[in-house]
Design a protein around this motif. Structure first.
Motif, short mmCIF file in Angstrom:
data_model
loop_
_atom_site.label_atom_id
_atom_site.label_comp_id
_atom_site.label_asym_id
_atom_site.label_seq_id
_atom_site.Cartn_x
_atom_site.Cartn_y
_atom_site.Cartn_z
N GLU A 197 -8.51 -7.86 -2.04
CA GLU A 197 -8.29 -6.35 -2.56
C GLU A 197 -8.71 -5.95 -2.19
N GLY A 198 -7.96 -5.32 -0.24
CA GLY A 198 -8.09 -4.51 -0.16
C GLY A 198 -8.62 -5.41 1.64
N PRO A 199 -9.21 -3.94 2.14
CA PRO A 199 -9.77 -3.12 2.35
C PRO A 199 -8.30 -1.81 3.09
N TYR A 200 -7.41 -2.35 3.15
CA TYR A 200 -6.47 -1.38 3.52
C TYR A 200 -5.65 -0.95 2.18
N LEU A 201 -6.40 -0.15 1.52
CA LEU A 201 -5.83 1.03 -0.01
C LEU A 201 -6.09 2.08 0.80
N SER A 202 -5.45 3.09 -0.61
CA SER A 202 -4.93 4.10 -0.63
C SER A 202 -6.20 4.69 -0.78
N PRO A 203 -6.72 5.58 -0.09
CA PRO A 203 -7.86 6.41 -0.45
C PRO A 203 -7.89 7.12 -1.89
N GLU A 204 -6.77 7.99 -2.54
CA GLU A 204 -6.05 8.37 -3.32
C GLU A 204 -6.37 7.77 -4.33
N GLY B 157 -8.97 3.79 -6.64
CA GLY B 157 -9.90 3.05 -8.10
C GLY B 157 -11.57 3.31 -7.73
N ALA B 158 -11.96 1.96 -8.11
CA ALA B 158 -13.83 1.23 -7.54
C ALA B 158 -14.08 1.17 -6.68
N HIS B 159 -13.13 0.95 -5.30
CA HIS B 159 -13.03 0.76 -4.63
C HIS B 159 -13.84 1.52 -3.51
N ASP B 160 -14.73 0.84 -2.76
CA ASP B 160 -15.44 2.11 -1.98
C ASP B 160 -14.91 2.77 -0.84
N PRO B 161 -14.47 4.86 -0.75
CA PRO B 161 -13.97 5.40 -0.14
C PRO B 161 -14.72 5.02 1.21
N SER B 162 -15.84 4.72 1.80
CA SER B 162 -16.28 4.79 2.96
C SER B 162 -15.75 3.45 4.06
N LEU B 163 -15.29 2.53 2.49
CA LEU B 163 -15.37 1.27 3.37
C LEU B 163 -13.52 0.42 3.78
N ALA C 85 -1.76 -1.04 1.14
CA ALA C 85 -1.13 0.69 0.44
C ALA C 85 0.25 0.24 1.51
N PRO C 86 1.43 -0.27 0.98
CA PRO C 86 2.04 -0.19 2.19
C PRO C 86 2.81 1.39 3.20
N GLU C 87 2.10 2.35 2.64
CA GLU C 87 2.05 3.75 3.26
C GLU C 87 1.64 3.68 4.48
N LEU C 88 0.38 3.32 4.22
CA LEU C 88 -0.96 3.09 5.95
C LEU C 88 0.38 3.37 6.87
N PRO C 89 -0.68 4.23 7.85
CA PRO C 89 -0.27 3.28 9.79
C PRO C 89 -0.76 1.98 9.54
N GLY C 90 0.55 1.14 10.17
CA GLY C 90 -0.07 -0.32 10.36
C GLY C 90 0.52 -1.09 8.82
N ALA C 91 0.45 -0.25 8.36
CA ALA C 91 0.78 -1.97 6.93
C ALA C 91 1.87 -3.10 6.74
N ALA C 92 3.08 -2.01 7.62
CA ALA C 92 4.41 -2.97 7.68
C ALA C 92 4.27 -4.52 8.71
N ALA C 93 3.55 -3.74 9.80
CA ALA C 93 3.84 -4.52 10.99
C ALA C 93 2.27 -5.69 9.91
N ALA C 94 1.06 -4.88 9.21
CA ALA C 94 0.63 -6.73 8.81
C ALA C 94 1.11 -6.89 8.30
#
Length: 388
Positions: free
Chosen positions: A138-145, A148-154, A180-189
């Motif tokens: 669950e992560g680290p490729y998540l939306s900072p916005e 939730g409880a995920h560390d934003p620095s990571l 988060a699918p909106e992140l750059p590179g998410a589609a390739a991932a």
């Protein structure tokens, strides 16, 4: 309930064990009374009415369901899959098993790449020996916005090189990745993960409905704890929730502890997406313990929160949530089976419905104190009583 007459393990004289059951409930319906024959850890036969031969154990005063399948749990008893050792992971699995979860997937939260590689490699043998049913990043490729409880620095953008290293560390045991699918590179991932046999879930995202639909077209197949970690649905901006509900195939996780979602919301999701909805615990390390501080997360009155105030996972097991939901909403037991085992089993490619040839994983429910809800009284895993 009387003590068991046998340990439900085959004997040399007779390789099968017959249980007489008051009420047997599966995803397809129920039988009352019923019987179950177990051989070599598997369901050999089931039927209604009178058993085919004298029974080895009579639990005619109880309700029997398939064992629960929890595809999203982070820990228990002070252990977190992101940091624990193998003994700690086994303790987490045992705690959830005692509450009815016979199949547990370990969820590893956002962490530095080296930590993720270490934990995947450490936990992989527990998947191979059957302690865990799979591993979930669950992560680290998540939306900072919507972190939730995920560390934003990571948090970071999807990186195919890192993903390949993580896949190698897991050695075939990585089952799901939430991103988060909106992140750059998410589609390739997404495409890389699906090619490697990994399920991709949309979660902790600020994406639009269109972006979620595009991710599904790229191969994503699930939504992580719907409504939580994503924008709410609205009339002009329906977002990922609408994409999840309008899909005919996407798997949908929901947290049923009564805190993350209102029961009315959960009822609506079940009505719109029948057969695709699975309860998950999202249990964090304080599960099974009391209030206190846990790695920067505060638990008060059983509610876990991150420093910013957002919910930081649940302190409930799937069994606790399921029994709460059944009591609070009068959810019919066959639907409860769909929510607690059948939907997740289908998503994970498991056979778990108390039919011949499937593992003898079952949960025995009994009434609590007079006038109280059902409770998990006993648990069988692979033909042996693990609890009770």
């Amino acid at each position: 309930m009387p003590a068991p007459s046998v340990d439900a393990r085959p004997s040399e004289q007779d390789p099968s064990v017959v249980l007489a059951v008051g009420r047997l409930v599966t995803s397809s319906g129920e039988r009352a009374p019923a019987w179950v024959t177990i051989r070599d850890g598997l369901i050999a036969d089931v039927g209604g009415g009178r058993p085919p031969r004298p029974v080895d154990e009579d639990i005619a005063d109880a309700v029997v369901l398939p064992g629960f399948v929890d595809a999203h749990a982070h820990g228990a008893l002070g252990h977190d899959f992101r940091s624990c050792d193998a003994d700690g992971a086994r303790a987490v699995a045992a705690h959830h098993l005692a509450a009815g979860t016979t199949d547990l997937m370990a969820s590893i939260g956002t962490a530095p790449s080296a930590v993720l590689e270490r934990q995947l490699a450490l936990l992989a043998p527990l998947v191979r020996d059957g302690t865990l049913v799979g591993l979930h990043l669950e992560g680290p490729y998540l939306s900072p916005e919507r972190r939730g409880a995920h560390d934003p620095s990571l948090l970071r953008l999807p990186d195919l090189g890192e993903l390949r290293r993580l896949l190698d560390a897991a050695a075939g045991t990585l089952t799901m990745v939430t991103l988060a699918p909106e992140l750059p590179g998410a589609a390739a991932a997404i495409r890389l993960l699906v090619e490697r046999g990994v399920r991709v879930a949309i979660g902790h995202t600020a994406c639009s409905a269109e972006a979620a639909r595009a991710a599904l077209a790229d191969g994503a197949s699930a939504f992580t704890h719907l409504f939580n970690g994503m924008p709410p649905i609205s009339g002009r901006d329906p977002g990922p929730v609408a994409a999840a509900l309008e899909s005919e195939t996407a798997h949908v996780e929901v947290i049923g502890d009564g805190l993350h979602l209102a029961d009315e919301t959960l009822r609506l999701v079940r009505r719109v997406a029948p057969g695709r909805v699975a309860l998950v615990s999202d249990a964090m390390q304080a599960t099974g313990l009391g209030d206190g501080e846990y790695d920067g997360r505060t638990v008060r009155n059983g509610v876990a929160r991150a420093p910013g105030g957002s919910l930081a996972g649940s302190t409930s097991t799937l069994g606790t949530s399921a029994m709460r939901l059944h009591a609070a909403t009068d959810t019919a037991l066959p639907e409860l089976v769909q929510l607690t085992s059948a939907a997740a089993a289908r998503f994970l490619g498991l056979q778990r419905d108390l039919v011949p040839g499937t593992p003898a994983n079952l949960v025995v429910l009994e009434p609590g104190a007079p006038g109280h809800a059902l409770r998990v009284a006993r648990v069988m895993r692979q033909g042996r009583w693990a609890v009770g």
